[in-house]
Write an enzyme that holds these catalytic residues in place. Structure first.
Site, short mmCIF file in Angstrom:
data_model
loop_
_atom_site.label_atom_id
_atom_site.label_comp_id
_atom_site.label_asym_id
_atom_site.label_seq_id
_atom_site.Cartn_x
_atom_site.Cartn_y
_atom_site.Cartn_z
N HIS A 155 0.86 -1.18 0.00
CA HIS A 155 0.00 0.00 0.00
C HIS A 155 0.90 1.23 0.00
O HIS A 155 1.71 1.41 0.90
CB HIS A 155 -0.92 0.02 1.22
CG HIS A 155 -1.88 1.18 1.21
ND1 HIS A 155 -3.14 1.10 0.67
CD2 HIS A 155 -1.75 2.46 1.65
CE1 HIS A 155 -3.76 2.26 0.79
NE2 HIS A 155 -2.92 3.11 1.37
N CYS A 156 0.74 2.06 -1.01
CA CYS A 156 1.59 3.25 -1.16
C CYS A 156 0.80 4.50 -0.79
O CYS A 156 -0.18 4.84 -1.46
CB CYS A 156 2.10 3.36 -2.60
SG CYS A 156 3.14 4.81 -2.87
N PRO A 157 1.20 5.21 0.27
CA PRO A 157 0.46 6.43 0.63
C PRO A 157 0.62 7.54 -0.40
O PRO A 157 -0.24 8.42 -0.49
CB PRO A 157 1.10 6.83 1.98
CG PRO A 157 2.45 6.20 1.97
CD PRO A 157 2.30 4.92 1.20
N ASN A 161 -3.31 4.38 -2.47
CA ASN A 161 -3.94 3.16 -2.97
C ASN A 161 -2.98 2.00 -2.82
O ASN A 161 -1.78 2.19 -2.62
CB ASN A 161 -4.32 3.33 -4.45
CG ASN A 161 -5.39 2.36 -4.89
OD1 ASN A 161 -5.89 1.55 -4.10
ND2 ASN A 161 -5.76 2.42 -6.16
#
Length: 300
Positions: A155-157, A161
């Site tokens: 999960h990439c802030p 997403n």
């Protein structure tokens, strides 16, 4: 003994979820919504910061370095290249942020639906106790998205997403184009400093010399930082695609239960088949690639 179609492995043994009365959503009929957006405060802030940093670089490149330049050809060529890369980077970021990464339908872990799968003897169904969904092989639950994501990498802030089966192409393009505009801006900053040292500082920019130096130093620091960060991320994503092993699978050292394919087939599974210029455009969706896994796989 129970028949194979009734077997369901529950990690937390929450059998109550199987008794739910809500209707099942057939997997084959699950169509991702046209707009996907995660309402996470940290992710939204990081996404806004990303766009603001790109716009800052755009401002410095155009109004500090290119427009005051006396060489029209230099300004046109570099302005066209930089703006094209910046547009592709922001478009890739938007698609990575607003594309369903491969969310598994929730609430379909019911006895009726499991029976309808007609599993073969020895096959096992995994159920997520958090979102009450049947987990395909290689799917993992994201605590931020609150969904199980197929082939979830992480999960990439910065894109607010998950990076999964459906949006990995856009995330790879985003890291690549950010790295390219960072490198391009660094080269232009070096040339502009050399130009200003040889000429009068009051003539090489429409801003005052102290303001020009501060703006260029900030851009240089931003570009260097993001060049290193996105280059590392791009390299890890390419390695993950070539080895057909997500970041979570590498971290957990999970055993490979899926068929081994060539690096070229793994790349086509992410970007589409066959190879074309559309691989590098975030405005097109990759078609069903050759060798791409089915949506649901069951562990033997």
């Amino acid at each position: 003994m129970k028949s194979p179609v009734h077997r369901c492995r529950d990690v937390e043994r929450q059998a109550a979820c199987l008794q739910t009365e809500q209707p099942c959503v057939p997997v084959s009929q699950h169509i991702p919504s046209s707009m996907w957006f995660i309402r996470d405060a940290c992710g939204i802030v990081c996404g806004v910061i990303t766009w603001m940093l790109v716009f800052y670089a755009e401002f410095v490149v155009l109004f500090v370095m290119l427009l005051p330049s006396k060489n029209l050809t230099y300004s046109l060529v570099n302005g066209t290249v930089f703006n094209t890369l910046a547009f592709l980077a922001l478009a890739s970021h938007f698609r990575a942020m607003c594309t369903d990464p491969g969310a598994v339908p929730t609430g379909n872990a019911t006895k009726e639906y499991i029976e309808s799968l007609q599993l073969k003897p020895g096959q096992v169904v995994y159920k997520c106790p958090k979102c009450c969904s049947i987990k395909p092989d290689r799917a993992h639950h994201c605590s931020v998205c609150k969904r199980c994501i197929r082939k979830m990498d992480h999960h990439c802030p910065w894109v607010n997403n998950c990076v999964g089966e459906n949006n990995q192409k856009y995330f790879v393009l985003f890291t690549m184009y950010i790295a390219l505009i960072s490198l391009h801006s660094l080269v232009m900053v070096v040339f502009h400093f050399l130009y200003c040292f040889e000429d009068d500082w009051t003539k090489c920019s429409s801003f005052s010399p102290p303001a020009t130096v501060i703006l260029l130093i900030l851009l240089c620091f931003e570009a260097l930082l993001f060049l290193i960060f996105t280059s590392v991320m791009f390299g890890t994503q390419v390695h993950s695609i070539c080895t057909d092993e997500t970041g979570i699978e590498q971290l957990k050292k999970e055993e490979k239960r899926w068929g081994k394919k060539t690096k070229w087939m793994n790349t086509k599974a992410v970007f589409g088949h066959p190879f074309s210029i559309f691989w590098f455009l975030p405005l097109t969706q990759p078609g069903k690639a050759h060798g791409k896994a089915e949506s649901y796989q069951y562990v033997v």
